[in-house]
Design an enzyme around this catalytic site. Structure first.
Site, PDB file in Angstrom:
ATOM      1  N   SER A 105      -5.065  -1.733   9.073  1.00  0.00           N
ATOM      2  CA  SER A 105      -5.004  -2.380   7.691  1.00  0.00           C
ATOM      3  C   SER A 105      -5.980  -3.477   7.910  1.00  0.00           C
ATOM      4  CB  SER A 105      -3.582  -3.076   7.678  1.00  0.00           C
ATOM      5  OG  SER A 105      -2.506  -1.873   7.537  1.00  0.00           O
ATOM      6  N   VAL A 106      -6.174  -4.453   8.811  1.00  0.00           N
ATOM      7  CA  VAL A 106      -6.993  -5.492   8.943  1.00  0.00           C
ATOM      8  C   VAL A 106      -8.417  -4.753   8.760  1.00  0.00           C
ATOM      9  CG1 VAL A 106      -8.244  -7.192  10.200  1.00  0.00           C
ATOM     10  CG2 VAL A 106      -5.559  -6.969  10.453  1.00  0.00           C
ATOM     11  N   GLY A 137      -1.462  -3.705  11.044  1.00  0.00           N
ATOM     12  CA  GLY A 137      -1.989  -3.595  12.402  1.00  0.00           C
ATOM     13  C   GLY A 137      -3.554  -3.758  12.189  1.00  0.00           C
ATOM     14  N   ASP A 138      -4.289  -3.239  13.003  1.00  0.00           N
ATOM     15  CA  ASP A 138      -5.706  -3.406  13.263  1.00  0.00           C
ATOM     16  C   ASP A 138      -6.393  -2.540  12.093  1.00  0.00           C
ATOM     17  OD1 ASP A 138      -5.968  -5.181  15.566  1.00  0.00           O
ATOM     18  OD2 ASP A 138      -4.760  -3.315  16.551  1.00  0.00           O
ATOM     19  N   THR A 168       0.846  -1.068   0.013  1.00  0.00           N
ATOM     20  CA  THR A 168      -0.222  -0.076   0.056  1.00  0.00           C
ATOM     21  C   THR A 168       0.863   1.325  -0.042  1.00  0.00           C
ATOM     22  OG1 THR A 168      -0.196   0.280   2.385  1.00  0.00           O
ATOM     23  CG2 THR A 168      -1.796  -1.279   1.345  1.00  0.00           C
ATOM     24  N   GLU A 176     -10.839   3.703  13.021  1.00  0.00           N
ATOM     25  CA  GLU A 176     -11.420   4.625  11.945  1.00  0.00           C
ATOM     26  C   GLU A 176     -12.568   5.062  12.720  1.00  0.00           C
ATOM     27  OE1 GLU A 176     -13.928   4.602   7.649  1.00  0.00           O
ATOM     28  OE2 GLU A 176     -13.464   2.931   8.966  1.00  0.00           O
TER      29      GLU A 176
END
Length: 300
Positions: free
Chosen positions: A67-68, A64-65, A38, A272
């Site tokens: 990206s997941v 990390g979280d 990315t 997010e």
């Protein structure tokens, strides 16, 4: 048996030699493993689309979280129901991977592809999807206000340091919660909606959550409770085991939940933040297959 998968690697890990060696070793064993790195926002979604167009139904999240979350959201919005996800824990906190027991060794994490994937739940909030945890109140403020430099320096402990430095600024939020046979209304200092168990670098808001039980673990810290004691319970294992702290959080498990707030509130979905006064939340049971350790604590 050979496997076919596409690794979406966070740009910060592009020069990670351990990742490179693990990928090459996996290919040497006869497996088909493509890699995409990315560079900017939206890349994860584009790479998921590319993976599906090329016939890859197994995606590996290398990051990390956050990206997941991006990859899970893209997989969910694809409309496909035959997809599987594996995780290489390469982020700052790796909250989901840590709770799941995913090996820190990249080669060992990739090797989980050899075992069958397990059907697991995904959580939908309005038109967003996430895998691990949504937080509100104290947890959201800490996560969104922790600088990248501090995370790079201290790792997951950076969240705790940020929380302590902003402790005097924490204000209560207000909302009403309803779902199944559960009703609660009032002011709260912290909120956790867990498919997984922890967020924000180790805040174990939902320490008993399971990712394949069809239920969302809800944890609410009412405003009249002691915030400092609540923070200790999240980060200190001895405090969590202290019987004097029982009942600190309002807890329940349910398949769907509606949250209404008089003022716009930030709800942080695995890093997010989304803002609204209405959050419609539901568990989508057995929606995504995950390559997890067979003895993972998140599996019921």
């Amino acid at each position: 048996m050979s496997t076919k998968s596409l690794l979406i690697l966070h740009g910060k890990q592009a020069t990670n030699e351990e990742v490179r060696e693990a990928v090459m070793a996996w290919r040497d064993k006869g497996h088909d493993l493509a890699v995409r790195v990315t560079w900017e926002g939206g890349d994860a979604e584009r790479y998921v689309e590319e993976a599906l167009s090329l016939g890859y139904t197994t995606v590996i999240a290398g990051g990390g979280d956050g990206s997941v979350r991006d990859i899970v959201h893209a997989m969910m919005t694809s409309g496909r129901d035959d997809l599987a996800l594996a995780i290489l824990p390469l982020g700052t906190a790796n909250d989901f991977a840590t709770a799941a027991g995913t090996p820190e060794s990249i080669s060992e994490a990739i090797a989980l592809l050899d075992a069958p994937a397990t059907a697991c739940d995904v959580i939908q909030v309005n038109d967003h999807y996430f895998l691990n945890m949504a937080t509100g109140g104290f947890g959201t403020e800490v996560t969104t206000q922790t600088s990248e430099d501090l995370k790079n320096m201290l790792g997951g402990a950076a969240y705790l340091l940020t929380g302590l430095t902003r402790f005097s600024e924490i204000q209560a939020a207000e909302g009403s919660f309803s779902g199944d046979d559960f009703e609660w209304q009032g002011e709260f200092l912290a909120l956790g909606l867990g498919n997984g168990r922890q967020a924000g670098g180790g805040q174990r808001l939902c320490p008993d959550a399971l990712i394949n039980d069809g239920l969302l673990d809800v944890a609410i810290l009412p405003a009249q409770m002691d915030l400092l004691a609540g923070v200790r319970e999240l980060f200190d294992s001895e405090a969590r085991q202290d019987p004097k702290q029982e009942g600190l959080f309002v807890r329940t498990r349910l398949a769907s939940l509606q949250i209404r707030t008089p003022h716009p509130m930030n709800l942080n979905l695995d890093g997010e933040p989304i803002q609204s006064t209405e959050f419609n939340i539901r568990v989508i049971r057995n929606r995504l297959k995950l390559h997890l350790p067979p003895d993972s604590a998140l599996l019921g």
